[in-house]
Write a protein that holds these residues in place. Structure first.
Motif, PDB file in Angstrom:
ATOM      1  N   ALA A  90       9.821   0.921  -5.231  1.00 52.96           N
ATOM      2  CA  ALA A  90       9.804  -0.108  -4.176  1.00 52.96           C
ATOM      3  C   ALA A  90      11.199  -0.276  -3.562  1.00 52.96           C
ATOM      4  CB  ALA A  90       9.294  -1.429  -4.734  1.00 52.96           C
ATOM      5  N   LEU A  91      12.224  -0.176  -4.415  1.00 48.84           N
ATOM      6  CA  LEU A  91      13.593  -0.302  -3.911  1.00 48.84           C
ATOM      7  C   LEU A  91      13.971   0.893  -3.045  1.00 48.84           C
ATOM      8  CD1 LEU A  91      15.382  -1.642  -7.116  1.00 48.84           C
ATOM      9  CD2 LEU A  91      15.325  -2.808  -4.886  1.00 48.84           C
ATOM     10  N   ALA A  92      13.516   2.076  -3.468  1.00 46.65           N
ATOM     11  CA  ALA A  92      13.929   3.306  -2.774  1.00 46.65           C
ATOM     12  C   ALA A  92      13.091   3.580  -1.531  1.00 46.65           C
ATOM     13  CB  ALA A  92      13.824   4.493  -3.734  1.00 46.65           C
ATOM     14  N   ALA A  93      11.901   2.976  -1.448  1.00 49.45           N
ATOM     15  CA  ALA A  93      10.985   3.313  -0.349  1.00 49.45           C
ATOM     16  C   ALA A  93      11.593   2.962   1.001  1.00 49.45           C
ATOM     17  CB  ALA A  93       9.659   2.567  -0.532  1.00 49.45           C
ATOM     18  N   ASP A  94      11.555   3.945   1.895  1.00 50.78           N
ATOM     19  CA  ASP A  94      11.959   3.676   3.275  1.00 50.78           C
ATOM     20  C   ASP A  94      10.656   3.449   4.043  1.00 50.78           C
ATOM     21  OD1 ASP A  94      12.858   3.642   5.866  1.00 50.78           O
ATOM     22  OD2 ASP A  94      13.263   5.794   5.962  1.00 50.78           O
ATOM     23  N   ILE A  95      10.345   2.177   4.319  1.00 53.82           N
ATOM     24  CA  ILE A  95       9.073   1.849   4.975  1.00 53.82           C
ATOM     25  C   ILE A  95       9.355   1.388   6.396  1.00 53.82           C
ATOM     26  CG2 ILE A  95       6.990   0.414   4.867  1.00 53.82           C
ATOM     27  CD1 ILE A  95       7.601   0.080   1.834  1.00 53.82           C
ATOM     28  N   GLN A  96       8.784   2.101   7.344  1.00 54.50           N
ATOM     29  CA  GLN A  96       8.962   1.728   8.753  1.00 54.50           C
ATOM     30  C   GLN A  96       7.611   1.357   9.341  1.00 54.50           C
ATOM     31  OE1 GLN A  96      12.012   1.674  10.063  1.00 54.50           O
ATOM     32  NE2 GLN A  96      13.038   2.748   8.369  1.00 54.50           N
TER      33      GLN A  96
ATOM     34  N   ARG B 208       0.829  -1.206   0.000  1.00 53.26           N
ATOM     35  CA  ARG B 208       0.000   0.000   0.000  1.00 53.26           C
ATOM     36  C   ARG B 208       0.866   1.259   0.000  1.00 53.26           C
ATOM     37  NH1 ARG B 208      -5.433  -0.534   1.652  1.00 53.26           N
ATOM     38  NH2 ARG B 208      -6.031  -2.727   1.818  1.00 53.26           N
ATOM     39  N   ALA B 209       1.955   1.240   0.764  1.00 52.38           N
ATOM     40  CA  ALA B 209       2.822   2.426   0.841  1.00 52.38           C
ATOM     41  C   ALA B 209       3.450   2.731  -0.526  1.00 52.38           C
ATOM     42  CB  ALA B 209       3.906   2.206   1.904  1.00 52.38           C
TER      43      ALA B 209
ATOM     44  N   ALA C  48      11.649  -6.484  -4.294  1.00 55.95           N
ATOM     45  CA  ALA C  48      12.142  -5.433  -3.386  1.00 55.95           C
ATOM     46  C   ALA C  48      11.477  -5.549  -2.014  1.00 55.95           C
ATOM     47  CB  ALA C  48      11.877  -4.058  -3.991  1.00 55.95           C
ATOM     48  N   LEU C  49      10.162  -5.789  -2.010  1.00 57.74           N
ATOM     49  CA  LEU C  49       9.456  -5.811  -0.721  1.00 57.74           C
ATOM     50  C   LEU C  49       9.703  -7.117   0.043  1.00 57.74           C
ATOM     51  CD1 LEU C  49       6.152  -3.857  -1.469  1.00 57.74           C
ATOM     52  CD2 LEU C  49       8.363  -3.023  -0.672  1.00 57.74           C
ATOM     53  N   VAL C  50       9.846  -8.212  -0.683  1.00 58.43           N
ATOM     54  CA  VAL C  50      10.140  -9.488  -0.014  1.00 58.43           C
ATOM     55  C   VAL C  50      11.480  -9.382   0.723  1.00 58.43           C
ATOM     56  CG1 VAL C  50      10.786 -11.909  -0.436  1.00 58.43           C
ATOM     57  CG2 VAL C  50       8.721 -10.979  -1.490  1.00 58.43           C
TER      58      VAL C  50
END
Ligand code: DC
Length: 223
Positions: A63-69, A40-41, A109-111
């Motif tokens: 997806a690679l660049a996203a900083d998801i916390q 979703r992010a 990227a997300l996995v």
């Protein structure tokens, strides 16, 4: 030190995965990871910056660049430092997340980011491909399902609780389209891992589902 335990909970939209996974993680002192929030992010970021959902290369870059916390105690979700907890639940994001989740580069990227969570913590992670792709060797795998009408009704009421008006038949249609896409995509489709325990929550209340899941965890983690 004993190796971290992974509890993988997969299933279609509206089956109650998030609520149950969160409660079970709280009971066990494990980290709760909502992998759907990560898709979703990325979808939110793509929509905001005008990336076409057919631009697979650019989506992979995002997806690679996203900083998801994912903040542990509060369940807040941060994208590049911004609190997007509410924004990722807004209208249109569910469908966009489902669409970008068909992109192999986005999934890769997300996995990778999802695997990082379990390096140092025991986790309860919920999603669509946790027991099949992200953690094929997870100690505990659960496939949580419920009848389509029940799932649509639950989603309808969840949205109302958040003050989001929605037409029940439109919500049901949206869930059907999304489930169909999630189940039939080429890359990591939603399916039950052969060694996953099937839980049908259709006629169970939340406490019963939680107890069923805890029972499975106890059985699978006792030697
Ligand atoms: O769990 P959710 O409804 O928040 O997930 C949103 C979308 O993200 C879902 O329709 C498919 C995708 N998703 C996925 O492909 N793999 C996951 N592990 C989690 C979610």
């Amino acid at each position: 030190m004993t190796a971290p335990v992974v509890v993988a909970i997969d299933g279609p939209a509206g089956a109650g995965k998030s609520t149950v996974a969160k409660r079970v993680a709280g009971r066990l002192g494990y980290l709760y990871v909502d992998s759907g929030a990560m898709y979703r992010a990325v979808a939110l970021w793509a929509l905001r910056n005008g990336t076409g959902l057919e631009d697979w290369h650019r989506l992979e870059q995002l997806a690679l660049a996203a900083d998801i916390q994912l903040e542990e105690r509060t369940d807040r979700v941060y994208l590049n430092g911004e609190d997007v907890t509410e924004a990722i639940r807004a209208e249109g994001i569910s469908s966009a997340a489902s669409r970008i989740s068909t992109v192999p580069g986005v999934r890769r990227a997300l996995v990778e980011k999802q695997k990082q969570f379990a390096l140092s913590h025991s986790v309860v992670m919920e999603g669509r491909d946790i027991g099949t792709v992200v953690f094929p060797n997870a100690r505990v795998k659960i496939f949580l399902d419920a009848a389509p009408g029940i799932r649509a009704d639950r989603r309808h009421r969840q949205l109302l609780d958040k003050g989001i008006e929605n037409d029940p038949s439109e919500t049901e249609r949206e869930i059907r389209v999304r489930d169909n896409r999630d189940r039939t995509r080429a890359e990591a489709p939603l399916l039950q891992a052969p060694d996953a325990e099937y839980v049908d929550a259709t006629s169970m209340d939340l406490e019963e589902v939680e107890e069923a899941v805890l029972r499975i965890i106890r059985t699978r983690t006792s030697h």
